[in-house]
Scaffold this active site. Structure first.
Site, mmCIF file in Angstrom:
data_model
loop_
_atom_site.group_PDB
_atom_site.id
_atom_site.type_symbol
_atom_site.label_atom_id
_atom_site.label_comp_id
_atom_site.label_asym_id
_atom_site.label_seq_id
_atom_site.Cartn_x
_atom_site.Cartn_y
_atom_site.Cartn_z
ATOM 1 N N LEU A 319 0.830 -1.205 0.000
ATOM 2 C CA LEU A 319 0.000 0.000 0.000
ATOM 3 C C LEU A 319 0.863 1.253 0.000
ATOM 4 O O LEU A 319 1.802 1.371 0.791
ATOM 5 C CB LEU A 319 -0.897 0.035 1.248
ATOM 6 C CG LEU A 319 -1.873 -1.115 1.461
ATOM 7 C CD1 LEU A 319 -2.537 -0.974 2.825
ATOM 8 C CD2 LEU A 319 -2.928 -1.138 0.378
ATOM 9 N N ASP A 320 0.541 2.174 -0.904
ATOM 10 C CA ASP A 320 1.112 3.507 -0.812
ATOM 11 C C ASP A 320 0.464 4.190 0.395
ATOM 12 O O ASP A 320 -0.607 3.771 0.854
ATOM 13 C CB ASP A 320 0.813 4.275 -2.105
ATOM 14 C CG ASP A 320 1.448 5.647 -2.132
ATOM 15 O OD1 ASP A 320 2.488 5.835 -1.474
ATOM 16 O OD2 ASP A 320 0.892 6.536 -2.799
ATOM 17 N N LYS A 321 1.086 5.227 0.923
ATOM 18 C CA LYS A 321 0.505 5.937 2.068
ATOM 19 C C LYS A 321 -0.410 7.077 1.621
ATOM 20 O O LYS A 321 -1.607 7.088 1.904
ATOM 21 C CB LYS A 321 1.602 6.487 2.988
ATOM 22 C CG LYS A 321 1.051 7.268 4.199
ATOM 23 C CD LYS A 321 2.157 7.836 5.052
ATOM 24 C CE LYS A 321 2.736 9.103 4.472
ATOM 25 N NZ LYS A 321 1.777 10.258 4.533
ATOM 26 N N VAL A 520 -1.267 -1.192 -4.366
ATOM 27 C CA VAL A 520 -2.332 -0.201 -4.310
ATOM 28 C C VAL A 520 -1.714 1.184 -4.218
ATOM 29 O O VAL A 520 -0.935 1.468 -3.302
ATOM 30 C CB VAL A 520 -3.258 -0.429 -3.090
ATOM 31 C CG1 VAL A 520 -4.462 0.506 -3.163
ATOM 32 C CG2 VAL A 520 -3.719 -1.880 -3.020
#
Length: 631
Positions: A319-321, A520
């Site tokens: 996951l990107d932040k 993502v």
């Protein structure tokens, strides 16, 4: 399931099925139509209902296309007529055509949501300049169009006049309408709920977000799953094998062993009928289309059945932040007034100095000030110093120089106390950004800002863990900011300060470790990582061409909770396909064995084949109602 009862052809087919079955039952009870009318009546049914099947079967014979399912049916009907089994011949063709129609109904129902959307979009729009309705494919970018209350918005654009509540569920899947006003973006295919608005178009009809969704959803049908490809390849081999087996069942008992000609011909015909792979062929596409339709209704655009399969096998998700776990928009989280400064004075004066700045941090301070009921002070002589901060003169506080910016920027003008250093360090450990404010006599206060975490992020990540999926954060933000957000949402494995190419390298490493990995991100700076992952998922893709085109799955809203739902939906879909396939194959094996040993019944075999097809269609369509729950 929406059966087309208004379709006269379908009603006639149902009526024919009923008549033929009644005549078959009467025949089994010993009640027959008088000769010579019986052959004429049943052949009439065969010609009216099954003429297309017979023609295609004859064409297959001429072309020696032994993989044709229609060839199986044609041989079966001709053989049944030869045996004088007229009711059976009619039942074969009528129930086969019914099975084919049920397959079509299954696919039509699974695509119906998309079809409804396509029909809902207006074909014209009222163009203000020419004061009349114009076809949307003739409207140029920059045209001002008017949309009345209750109408569907025909093109993407920005509101130039009016305000309204816009229902964007067709794009994002969000059921709650959004308030839109001058300057806000609206999308084609969304509903103008409450007010009259004018918009300036930003895209041509073929380039709108809605048009891309339609195009990619149709293309999703062509991107077949591996299971679907295998079954189609298998069917092409399966049909000639069955024809060969039927010939063996007839030839060996009759010409080698010398058994009854008609009995074994009937067994061979029964084998041809039950072997028709209708339910097997339909088992995958109906389930896939139903799942894609369900996902689309909730705002997730899946670009093909193969990604449904891939999602079901995911072992880890990166996951990107920013704009994935968080909103990507800074908000004020902490306010520390110092050296006797009041909270109102600190915020109002800082907001006044930042009023002319376009920096996101400046806008966040202005927004927070007004949210607390304070008004930004009037200021003049604003000057932005790139990478450091800004200066201005406050006319309300009568301060000659207001300094707003980073710690090092303020240090150039004042000594920094240990208290200020401690507060700034504490905010840094929490992954927050510090903005220091000075009125010319030391630091008057510190404002802490953070990237707000989305409300569903923590629960979504917890659901992923519950599905035994490893969750990893890959972000270009600082290590401190990354770890702070990770702690809030329950992620333990974190990689911060990554460039786009470094994210891609981490994805390669994760694939080595977990084999099947989803990525993502927002679809722009995450494009390399999205492309390398097993399944690339773009967050908040509405309006972003890059996100829609780069990812395998585009979430048109910002709901991270859709991802665990899509994984559950994918697993449910694959499970259903397996059940469909096993059920179809098992039914056929039973009747094939009965035919080989001479105990098969033609009518029962047909009923079983059509019954399995109907069950496969109905159960698969139930995936359209699969809900976003943890169950």
């Amino acid at each position: 399931m929406n059966l087309p009862f208004k379709d006269k052809k379908f009603l006639f087919l149902l009526l024919s099925v009923g008549i033929v079955i009644i005549l078959e039952i009467l025949s089994l009870l010993g009640i027959h139509l008088p000769m010579p009318y019986a052959p004429f009546v049943f052949v009439l049914f065969i010609i009216i209902i099954g003429h297309e099947v017979i023609l295609k079967g004859l064409q297959a014979i001429i072309k020696l296309n032994f993989s044709s399912i229609n060839l199986l049916m044609t041989i079966a009907v001709i053989a049944a007529l030869y045996l004088g089994e007229y009711p059976e011949a009619a039942v074969v063709i009528v129930l086969y055509v019914l099975g084919e129609r049920l397959e079509d109904i299954g696919l039509e129902n699974s695509k119906s949501a998309l079809d409804d959307l396509i029909q809902s979009v207006p074909k014209t729009a009222f163009v203000k300049k020419v004061n009349k309705e114009v076809a949307i494919d003739e409207i140029e970018i920059g045209s001002v169009i008017q949309i009345k209350r209750g109408n569907i918005i025909p093109l993407d654009g920005k509101i130039t006049f009016g305000e309204s509540m816009i229902d964007e569920s067709a794009i994002t899947g969000e059921p709650i309408a959004k308030e839109k006003q001058v300057g806000d973006t609206v999308f084609a295919g969304t509903l103008n709920n409450t007010g009259f608005i004018e918009i300036k178009t930003t895209k041509l009809a073929n380039d709108t977000t809605f048009a891309k969704i339609i195009q990619l959803t149709f293309e999703a049908g062509a991107a077949k799953s591996e299971t679907q490809k295998f079954i189609q390849r298998f069917s092409k081999l399966y049909t000639p094998i069955i024809i060969g087996l039927a010939i063996i069942i007839f030839v060996i008992p009759v010409f080698v062993i010398g058994l009854d000609f008609n009995h074994w011909l009937k067994q061979a015909v029964t084998l041809l009928v039950i072997a028709c792979p209708c339910a097997l062929v339909i088992s995958t596409p109906v389930a896939i289309y139903a799942a894609i339709g369900n996902a689309s209704s909730k705002g997730a655009l899946i670009k093909g059945g193969k990604y449904i399969e891939a999602l079901a096998e995911i072992k880890a998700i990166a996951l990107d932040k920013t704009r994935t776990i968080t909103y990507g928009t800074p908000v004020v989280s902490d306010v520390f007034p110092l050296i006797g400064t009041s909270r109102e004075e600190l915020l109002s004066c800082a907001a006044g100095a930042e009023l002319f700045s376009e920096h996101p941090l400046a806008q966040a301070i202005i927004t927070a000030t007004r949210a607390e009921g304070f008004e930004p002070h009037t200021a003049k002589d604003f000057k932005s110093i790139i990478g450091k901060g800004a200066t201005a003169k406050c006319e309300v506080c009568q301060v000659d120089t207001v300094l707003v910016g980073k710690l090092e920027f303020i240090r150039e003008y004042h000594e920094i106390s240990e208290e200020v250093e401690a507060i700034e360090a504490q905010l840094a450990t929490e992954g927050k950004t510090s903005v220091l404010v000075s009125f010319g006599k030391g630091v008057a206060g510190i404002i802490g800002l953070t990237d707000k975490i989305k409300p569903d992020s923590s629960s979504a990540i917890q659901q992923l863990y519950e599905q035994n999926i490893a969750v990893i954060m890959l972000t270009g933000d600082s290590e401190k900011a990354a770890h702070y957000v990770a702690r809030q949402v329950g992620i333990t494995k974190v990689f911060g300060s990554l460039l786009p190419e470094e994210k891609a390298e981490e994805i390669k490493a994760l694939i080595q470790q977990y084999d099947k990995v989803a990525m993502v991100g927002d679809g722009i700076n995450d494009a390399p990582a999205l492309a390398l992952s097993t399944v690339g998922i773009a967050m908040g893709a509405a309006g972003s061409d890059t996100a829609i085109e780069t990812a395998n799955i585009a979430l048109m809203n910002d709901q991270l909770s859709l991802i665990p739902f899509l994984i559950r939906l994918s697993k449910k879909t694959i499970k259903q396909i397996k059940i469909n396939t096993i059920g179809a194959v098992a039914t056929k094996l039973v009747f094939i064995l009965l035919a080989i040993f001479g105990y098969s019944n033609l009518v029962l075999a047909i009923a079983a084949d059509v019954g399995v097809t109907l069950i496969v269609v109905l159960v698969s369509l139930n995936l359209m109602r699969f809900e976003n729950t943890k169950a």
